[in-house]
Design a protein around this motif. Structure first.
Motif, PDB file in Angstrom:
ATOM      1  N   THR A 313       0.908  -1.367  -0.088  1.00 28.12           N
ATOM      2  CA  THR A 313       0.195   0.115  -0.029  1.00 28.12           C
ATOM      3  C   THR A 313       0.902   1.455  -0.142  1.00 28.12           C
ATOM      4  O   THR A 313       0.255   2.289   0.098  1.00 28.12           O
ATOM      5  CB  THR A 313      -0.919  -0.007   1.147  1.00 28.12           C
ATOM      6  OG1 THR A 313      -0.227  -0.238   2.480  1.00 28.12           O
ATOM      7  CG2 THR A 313      -2.016  -1.046   1.059  1.00 28.12           C
ATOM      8  N   ILE A 314       2.175   1.011  -0.244  1.00 35.07           N
ATOM      9  CA  ILE A 314       3.091   2.322  -0.363  1.00 35.07           C
ATOM     10  C   ILE A 314       3.530   2.742  -1.498  1.00 35.07           C
ATOM     11  O   ILE A 314       3.341   3.668  -2.331  1.00 35.07           O
ATOM     12  CB  ILE A 314       4.100   1.979   0.482  1.00 35.07           C
ATOM     13  CG1 ILE A 314       4.011   1.841   2.095  1.00 35.07           C
ATOM     14  CG2 ILE A 314       5.203   3.014   0.472  1.00 35.07           C
ATOM     15  CD1 ILE A 314       4.939   1.519   3.276  1.00 35.07           C
ATOM     16  N   THR A 315       4.142   1.618  -2.514  1.00 34.77           N
ATOM     17  CA  THR A 315       4.664   1.804  -3.733  1.00 34.77           C
ATOM     18  C   THR A 315       3.419   2.213  -4.787  1.00 34.77           C
ATOM     19  O   THR A 315       2.364   1.616  -4.658  1.00 34.77           O
ATOM     20  CB  THR A 315       5.259   0.576  -4.498  1.00 34.77           C
ATOM     21  OG1 THR A 315       6.220  -0.125  -3.522  1.00 34.77           O
ATOM     22  CG2 THR A 315       6.002   0.799  -5.737  1.00 34.77           C
ATOM     23  N   GLY A 316       3.798   3.492  -5.302  1.00 27.42           N
ATOM     24  CA  GLY A 316       2.724   4.145  -6.257  1.00 27.42           C
ATOM     25  C   GLY A 316       1.874   5.135  -5.522  1.00 27.42           C
ATOM     26  O   GLY A 316       1.005   5.669  -6.181  1.00 27.42           O
ATOM     27  N   SER A 317       2.345   5.487  -4.231  1.00 23.92           N
ATOM     28  CA  SER A 317       1.459   6.351  -3.501  1.00 23.92           C
ATOM     29  C   SER A 317       1.979   7.628  -3.238  1.00 23.92           C
ATOM     30  O   SER A 317       1.306   8.780  -2.815  1.00 23.92           O
ATOM     31  CB  SER A 317       1.112   5.705  -2.093  1.00 23.92           C
ATOM     32  OG  SER A 317       2.349   5.774  -1.289  1.00 23.92           O
TER      33      SER A 317
END
Length: 369
Positions: A313-317
């Protein structure tokens, strides 16, 4: 059998560490149970945790009597008591340490918080704690103050594994990574085995929301209120971007190829303070490969019971996270002012807890005479 939520979290690349330690937990085999049933692979401590543990029950009474009989003063007694707990917990976690090749199975102990602005004192105590605990899976906690940065470099250069604590701002986090890499470079020059040196960088989450939400409430506009409880996660997500960029640099790659380890981001202060928020918010929204989440037991149990783990839920945020920080600035919340305040308050709170710990042990030593 359905895979548990904590097992899913571990499979997604998150190392679950418990933010608590007590002798009662050690003696009751509570740690072994958490390892077996909750996927716990490490423990962190701080002065608040030790003060709480020593004020409850009778687990420390025998050692306190022995220390009183030996004429130990309160500082020496605290040193003996806390390092004994950390050494014993390290032994319990040794199989995890061996299985993970040193990444997990870690037990952290903090230098005296009154030394937060004393680099030489921090270095000296870090060495003393490391030598006393005498376990390869211990970590020495050093706060990310300006003076702490100097100490981090010096201690890493000595081959001591470090948990850098009280990180709030992205700029300070970059300085922490630089301090770590500089320490590794010095260790390499000295011919040390870089593969044995590990570090985590503890980025605090809920305290950021608590302080910023207070300011957003005071502003009171619709835009301000729409940003509540978003800053902590956004800040941590951007910290992961800094981590990725920093360890992809040529400087870091040279060290990694020489056997060094990445300094992993650790999410600290992950207990949710507001009853209006999901109690697993700072767990499920901060999932990515190669991070640590150190949880109070209440958060750990909530995660095990009902967390919805949906993968990374972190990468791309990062674009959304940057947008949140930009919008906070636009409504009048100063990021730099908030993070500087939180560092100052963090040190002060640990000093208060340290003094409570000293008072508790002083009273126990007097009673034991």
């Amino acid at each position: 059998m359905t895979e548990t939520n904590t097992a899913q979290l571990s499979a997604a690349g998150v190392s679950i560490w418990l933010d608590d330690l007590s002798r009662e937990r050690i003696k009751s085999e509570g740690l072994q149970k958490l390892i077996a049933e909750r996927n716990v692979v490490g423990v962190t401590t701080n002065p608040t945790i030790f003060a709480s543990a020593l004020s409850k029950g009778e687990a420390y009474d025998e050692q306190v009597r022995e220390l009183a009989a030996a004429g130990k003063d309160v500082t020496a007694a605290v040193f003996e008591i806390t390092t004994d707990d950390v050494a014993n917990a390290s032994d319990i976690f040794r199989p995890v340490y061996d299985a993970s090749k040193g990444f997990d199975g870690r037990v952290s102990i903090e230098v005296e918080p009154g030394l937060a602005h004393d680099a030489a004192g921090t270095i000296s105590e870090a060495k003393a704690l490391w030598a006393k605990v005498d376990r390869p899976n211990a970590m020495i906690k050093i706060p990310a103050t300006i003076e702490g940065l100097e100490a981090i470099t010096a201690v890493i250069a000595e081959g001591i594994s470090v948990n850098v604590t009280l990180i709030f701002s992205l700029e300070r986090y970059r300085e922490v990574i630089n301090a770590y890499l500089t320490g590794l470079e010095k260790a390499k020059e000295a011919g040390r085995d870089l593969s044995t040196i590990h570090s985590v960088a503890s980025f605090f989450v809920s305290r950021v929301d608590t302080e910023i939400d207070k300011r957003l409430d005071a502003i009171g506009s619709d835009e301000a209120l729409s940003l509540k409880s978003k800053a902590g996660v956004a800040n941590a997500q951007l910290a992961y971007e800094v981590f990725e960029q920093s360890f992809d640099s040529e400087r870091a790659q040279v060290l990694l190829q020489a056997g060094a380890n990445k300094q992993r981001p650790l999410w600290a202060s992950t207990g949710v303070k507001s009853p209006e928020l999901p109690d697993t918010l700072y767990v499920t929204q901060l999932v990515a490969p190669g991070v640590v989440n150190t949880m109070p037991e209440k958060t750990l149990e909530a995660t095990f019971d009902h967390a919805e783990v949906t993968g990374d839920t972190i990468t791309g945020s990062y674009d959304e996270a940057n947008s949140i920080l930009d919008r906070l600035s636009a409504v009048g919340v100063s990021y730099d002012e908030v993070t500087a305040l939180l560092e100052k308050e963090g040190v002060e709170k640990f000093i208060v807890s340290w003094n409570e710990l000293l008072d508790t042990v002083t009273a126990a030593l007097e009673a034991a005479k």
